[in-house]
Design an enzyme around this catalytic site. Structure first.
Site, mmCIF file in Angstrom:
data_model
loop_
_atom_site.group_PDB
_atom_site.id
_atom_site.type_symbol
_atom_site.label_atom_id
_atom_site.label_comp_id
_atom_site.label_asym_id
_atom_site.label_seq_id
_atom_site.Cartn_x
_atom_site.Cartn_y
_atom_site.Cartn_z
ATOM 1 C CG ASP A 550 6.732 3.912 -28.025
ATOM 2 O OD1 ASP A 550 7.627 3.836 -27.000
ATOM 3 O OD2 ASP A 550 5.666 4.754 -28.252
ATOM 4 C CE1 TYR A 573 9.697 3.028 -18.681
ATOM 5 C CE2 TYR A 573 9.376 3.164 -21.237
ATOM 6 C CZ TYR A 573 9.295 2.668 -19.964
ATOM 7 O OH TYR A 573 8.170 1.558 -19.731
#
Length: 736
Positions: A550, A573
């Site tokens: 997500d 990330y």
């Protein structure tokens, strides 16, 4: 003597679960629940698979709920006309596990004549229809409605069971008589579940009775029942007039095809030693108390579909067919079951049994059959299509149906392994040897190709390995130390050694905060590795699924992201996952990319939810981030991922629980289910850019509700705590 082998090839028919079931005053319509009643394009979908015969519902309860004078023919008019255009032959069903409109029921003496009147109206309106099943499974429906009391009219007596069977069979005779006055050549296809009963020696008398009774529908309609028959004497003892029984011999309506609806739970086992079985399996007959369980969970072998086809053909010498073949289970088991039924049907044809067809049932899936339609929990079992997508999504079962219907062999690699019903792990209550089934899975099947799971040492990878093994999927597990997926030479060597049909990539850099100071390592593991995998898998024709996050989105309060929303990562990330998605899509367009969020599970202790409950249970304080997420139960994520992989899905999918929840609310809900005090729980603020990142979907909600997941999570957590070890979840159950 050389057996007469049927000359025409075995046909593949189809069917849509169409029960209009009544419990109390509540009618539940499977056609409405699957959306089939409103989708005009479903028939094209079935025709595109190669299906040319469908069991087709023109149900009394749906068409004329208020009587024939108020009948609404619009739906069957449109659908039957379209079926005719598509070259689909319908086998029209009039009552399917129903009890008629609200003004009648299975114990109503007028039920047979009322159904016959409706049948005549159907035949007059559609004189070109050539095949009918007036009443589906009369004995089975009578058992659930008049003996067990589960369905309307909720009777629970032997004499009511017999009345219900006689009424439905009389209705079938009168209905076919009325239909044939319009179309003399109409074919009568009668269906029934013929599962055998097995028992301990003490209960052999009950098993013998059940095994005689299972033929009652066919015996009545074929005019086979005589005063010497056990069931004749039984019904006379229950007060059935002899004239009622003679009526069937005098008005015989011998079916043209005997259809067997066979499920893995059809065969039963009776045991008077109740201590070995859960209380919800207990019952009795007034003489003995006993547990009634699926024979497959106890016996080494029991009657398979080939045995039942042979037995039916030998008894009646009437052509036979499998009129329902479906399994409510994981995708690979659905494939294996249909494949085994198809293979067994072809095998007994070689012995001279006149088997006409196998019917792929529940083309659009079904709802709540795991509770025999007694609970309204929206428990969905997919079929050839999955209706949880915006439009029905073709599954691997549908692809196999297409192969078989078009005369091609089943090609999916998972069919090379036996189903769970042939595994030693299926025994839930102990087992004992019994007769050998003709349908035993052949050890001569081609050797299976495995699924290669990379990153199996991590939380996600270990869960995938655990569940894949539990599901009977042949796997090879590789940890980071075994394979660096970013090393092309090492990867090529591993793929050559294991020759997998698919790779599930759970490897990667997972330290979100540390990535900010180590971006090179993060990008190498999260982007270079999946890209290398995609390049090699595309070259070798190997399926690939890899995981994203997500965090490819920046997160904003109130937002819910779907698969097509533009990505906008807020950290290193997330940027590495975006790069991985971009490169994988370019190198391997058929790859499957799963975005997920906020994982929790009971099998490992590092996820936030489990750590929170552990600390709170110990009486310590615990702080959770003030963030809104899409919580995802790890076993549900893995099972849905494996199903999508087997279905050959591609592109980006969001797999997370429906809706959103703060971490605080999630911990409180889980603590409530697990019985943990939350007074020492508090929230701490997080950067606003990551305060809300909720995943929605435009491709289909595949995961169960979070409330259901939390109950299963708490159960697993309790087992783990009690055993001081990691538990193994229960094997997926067979469908009814």
């Amino acid at each position: 003597m050389t057996p007469m082998i049927p000359s025409a090839p075995l046909e593949l028919w189809g069917g849509v679960e169409c029960t209009v079931n009544r419990v109390g005053d509540c009618f539940r319509d499977q056609l409405a629940m699957t959306g089939h009643d409103e989708r005009e394009g479903d028939l094209e979908r079935f025709a595109n698979l190669g299906l040319r015969t469908l069991r087709f519902p023109v149900l009394w309860e749906r068409t004329a709920p208020g009587g024939l004078e108020h009948a609404d023919w619009a739906w069957p008019d449109a659908r039957l006309a379209r079926a005719r255009e598509l070259g689909i032959r319908p086998i029209v069903g009039l009552v399917h596990h129903g009890s008629g409109p609200a003004g009648t029921n299975l114990l109503d003496p007028a039920f047979p004549e009322l159904l016959a009147t409706y049948a005549r109206a159907v035949a007059e309106r559609y004189p070109w229809v050539t095949a009918y099943t007036p009443v589906n499974e009369p004995l089975t429906t009578a058992r659930f409605s008049a003996l067990y009391g589960l369905w309307y009219p909720h009777a629970q007596a032997d004499h009511d069971l017999v009345r219900a069977v006689l009424g439905q069979c009389r209705a079938s005779v009168l209905a076919m008589r009325a239909i044939r006055e319009i179309n003399p050549d109409a074919v009568f296809v009668q269906t029934e579940d013929l599962g055998r009963t097995y028992s301990t020696p003490l209960l052999e008398y009950q098993a013998n009775f059940d095994n005689d009774r299972r033929w009652l529908t066919f015996d009545l309609l074929a005019g086979r029942l005589t005063p010497r028959s056990r069931m004749w004497r039984h019904m006379r003892d229950l007060g059935v007039p002899e004239a009622t029984l003679h009526w069937f011999g005098e008005n015989g309506c011998r079916p043209d095809i005997l259809g067997i609806n066979h499920y893995l739970t059809s065969n039963r086992y009776l045991d008077s030693d109740l201590d070995h079985y859960p209380a919800d399996t207990w019952g009795g007959n007034g003489r003995h108390r006993y547990a009634d369980v699926a024979a497959v969970r106890v016996l080494t072998s029991s009657a398979g579909v080939g045995d039942l086809l042979t037995e039916t053909w030998t008894r009646y010498r009437i052509p036979v067919a499998v009129t329902e073949a479906h399994l409510g289970c994981t995708r690979e088991e659905q494939l294996r079951w249909l494949h085994e039924v198809w293979q067994a049907s072809n095998a007994v044809r070689e012995t001279g049994v006149d088997v006409r067809a196998v019917t792929a049932w529940s083309l659009l899936g079904s709802f709540d059959w795991n509770s025999l339609l007694t609970q309204n929990r929206a428990h969905y079992e997919p079929g050839a299509f999955d209706v949880r997508a915006p439009v029905p999504r073709l599954t691997a079962v549908g692809r196999m149906i297409g192969e078989l219907a078009q005369g091609r062999p089943a090609s999916h690699p998972v069919t090379r392994q036996p189903g769970w019903w042939r595994s030693g792990s299926r025994f839930a209550y102990g087992h004992e040897p019994t007769e050998t089934s003709h349908d035993d899975w052949s050890s001569a099947a081609p050797p299976s190709r495995p699924i290669l799971i990379t990153g199996s040492g991590g939380t996600l990878g270990s869960a995938i390995g655990r569940l894949a093994e539990l599901r009977g999927l042949d796997t090879r597990l590789l940890r980071r130390a075994d394979l660096d997926i970013a090393d092309p030479d090492a990867l090529a060597s591993a793929l050559a050694e294991f020759a997998p049909w698919a790779v599930v990539n759970a490897a990667g850099y997972a330290r979100v905060n540390a990535a900010e100071s180590d971006p090179d390592t993060c990008f190498r593991e999260n982007a270079d590795g999946p890209a290398t995998l995609a390049r090699e898998c595309e070259r070798l024709g190997i399926s690939l699924v890899t995981f994203s996050s997500d965090l490819v989105f920046s997160g904003r309060p109130g937002a819910q992201y779907v698969e097509s929303d533009p990505v906008n990562p807020a950290n290193v990330y997330g940027a590495s996952k975006v790069e991985a998605e971009r490169r994988v899509a370019r190198l391997m367009p058929s790859a499957l990319v799963i975005r997920t969020s906020a994982l929790f599970g009971a099998w490992e202790s590092d996820n936030l939810l489990t750590r929170a409950l552990r600390e709170l249970h110990a009486g310590r304080h615990w702080a959770v981030p003030a963030a809104v997420v899409s919580p995802t139960y790890l076993p549900d994520l893995v099972n849905a991922t494996l199903d999508l992989l087997i279905d050959a899905e591609r592109g980006v999918w969001h797999l997370a629980s429906r809706g959103s929840m703060s971490w605080l609310e999630l911990v409180r809900r889980a603590a409530g289910v697990a019985g943990v005090d939350t007074r020492r729980l508090r929230e701490v603020s997080v950067p606003s850019a990551t305060a809300s990142c909720v995943l929605g979907t435009e491709r289909g909600v595949l995961l169960p509700p979070i409330e259901e997941a939390l109950v299963r999570y708490a159960d697993e957590l309790g087992v783990q705590t009690a055993r001081h070890t990691v538990p193994s979840p229960a094997r997926p159950a067979a469908g009814a």
